[in-house]
Design an enzyme around this catalytic site. Sequence first.
Site, PDB file in Angstrom:
ATOM      1  N   SER A 181       0.805  -1.226   0.000  1.00 43.31           N
ATOM      2  CA  SER A 181       0.000   0.000   0.000  1.00 43.31           C
ATOM      3  C   SER A 181       0.835   1.272   0.000  1.00 43.31           C
ATOM      4  O   SER A 181       0.314   2.340  -0.301  1.00 43.31           O
ATOM      5  CB  SER A 181      -0.950   0.014   1.201  1.00 43.31           C
ATOM      6  OG  SER A 181      -0.219   0.105   2.404  1.00 43.31           O
ATOM      7  N   HIS A 198       1.125   4.284   6.765  1.00 42.67           N
ATOM      8  CA  HIS A 198       0.545   5.162   5.746  1.00 42.67           C
ATOM      9  C   HIS A 198       0.965   6.607   5.975  1.00 42.67           C
ATOM     10  O   HIS A 198       1.430   6.970   7.047  1.00 42.67           O
ATOM     11  CB  HIS A 198      -0.980   5.049   5.723  1.00 42.67           C
ATOM     12  CG  HIS A 198      -1.463   3.815   5.021  1.00 42.67           C
ATOM     13  ND1 HIS A 198      -2.788   3.457   5.006  1.00 42.67           N
ATOM     14  CD2 HIS A 198      -0.820   2.859   4.313  1.00 42.67           C
ATOM     15  CE1 HIS A 198      -2.927   2.328   4.311  1.00 42.67           C
ATOM     16  NE2 HIS A 198      -1.733   1.950   3.888  1.00 42.67           N
ATOM     17  N   ASP A 220      -7.916   6.391   4.550  1.00 42.29           N
ATOM     18  CA  ASP A 220      -8.001   5.216   5.429  1.00 42.29           C
ATOM     19  C   ASP A 220      -9.230   5.153   6.317  1.00 42.29           C
ATOM     20  O   ASP A 220      -9.299   4.268   7.179  1.00 42.29           O
ATOM     21  CB  ASP A 220      -6.758   5.161   6.329  1.00 42.29           C
ATOM     22  CG  ASP A 220      -5.501   4.819   5.556  1.00 42.29           C
ATOM     23  OD1 ASP A 220      -5.601   4.422   4.391  1.00 42.29           O
ATOM     24  OD2 ASP A 220      -4.415   4.956   6.140  1.00 42.29           O
TER      25      ASP A 220
END
Length: 179
Positions: free
Chosen positions: A55, A95, A122
């Site tokens: 990701s 992230h 998210d």
Amino acid sequence: MFTNEIAHFKRLGVRGFLLQALNIATVIAGGLMSWKALCLITNSASPVVVVLSGSMEPAFYRGDILFLTNPVSEQYVVGDITVYQVPGTDIPIVHRVIETHTHTSNSTQLLLTKGDNNHADDIGLYAKGMQWVEREHVVGKVRGFLPYVGYLTIALNDFPQLKYALLGGLGLLMLVQRE
């Protein structure tokens, strides 16, 4: 080869065996103390993590090892790469911060995150009812990385038999070493 080691093991006797077990315990305790010291220095419950998904590509790839710090006095800014853990989940998420808000009443910082390789933010990954990651959920901020070194960790988690074989082999080697 094994017969020599077995004969040496028999010659150790109870006292020698206990000494070897104490050596093993010392190595394990030293490792745990070093880890705890690193946690205290970095102010992070997990100062080293392995990237488990794609990701964050191209910034980080699966198998990269990340080094984290979590300074109390430092505010997170847009663009920082954080590792956070949502309540009720076991695996932390790596992230990038795409938006921040700070409550004026209590100076609590709220973060909105997104994976570089993901199309949406998210919010869908957060716990039910969560719109933001709170500072208390942040494990740390990425300060450095080693590419691909974490594949060993991934392999050990994907194949538990390999983990037990490796640990058993290391334990056996430590027991039969000649020093």
